[in-house]
Design a protein around this motif. Sequence first.
Motif: not given
Length: 317
Positions: A102-103, A156-162, A171-176
């Motif tokens: 994010k930073i 990713a528009d709809n990011p996910e990670f495992n 989750v959402l993560f804008p702005p890219k």
Amino acid sequence: MQIGCSAPTSGPLIEPDSLLRIATEAEELGFDYVTVSDHVMIPTSIASRYPYSDSGEFPSGAAAPRLEQLTTAAFIAAATRKLRIVTSVMVVPHRPAVLTAKILASIDFLSKGRLTLGIGAGWCEEEFIAIGTLPFAERGAVTDEFMAVCKELWTADNPEFNGKYVQFKDVLFPPKPPQGKIPIWVGGESGPALRRTAKYGDAWYPIGTNPQFPMDTLTRFKAGAAKLRGLTEKAGRDPAAVSLAYRVSSNPEAQPKGSVDGERKLFTGDAVDYAGDIKALRDVGVTAFDFGLFGADAEATVGNLRRFRDDVIAKVR
């Protein structure tokens, strides 16, 4: 070809007016980027071996005041308009993966796409312990997973990670980042650093003076680049997708002209020698160089920048 210089993150030059002057003068003088280094804190007793000195000791001045790297990058970005900012290098395991993503995305967004992410896995175990990171022994795996997290969140528009260390979904993560994906320059000269570059790096970013893995002659650098090309092909990537950068910690005349096994030692000698070394490395594919050009104060540093522009950059462009 891009040429950069270092911005101060420790010592007396970190005073806001000094830092601001050095960064803005670098931009005005035509440097393409500035680098910012990364130490959150320096332990008073260090047993870990520093990779870039013959003795393995961390350079003097460890007790000097230090700025946090990403905050400094944001400060420089706000004060400039064209200058790129390169983290040189960010110790990836020092910060939580999602927060770091994010930073970095925020800096890239606010700078209109001027961030380059130089990364490393770190060398100082005592600093890892003091910060409270994941285990030092797992720093390579942590670095790779955290970078995979960043790429997922940035693209990713709809990011996910495992993963082993990080899990998220819904989750959402804008702005890219405006660049789409922030370029990743992988620092280091060892086998793991080369494999990391081959796996996902946009550029290899060595320092020539690592005594364990020296890249201080043209022959040695060519051998490292050839090894990287082979590893990149083995990783299923086009070697042309991985650029070459080169970091130099000193300025002209800091070291007398030298040789190694009868071959010229890169970036020793005067400005003419530096210009010749840039041309020689450019001819084997290096597209970015940066230099530590600090003086005793801001005025002396700006003087070094001007001389470097006139005596080196003008000769290679």
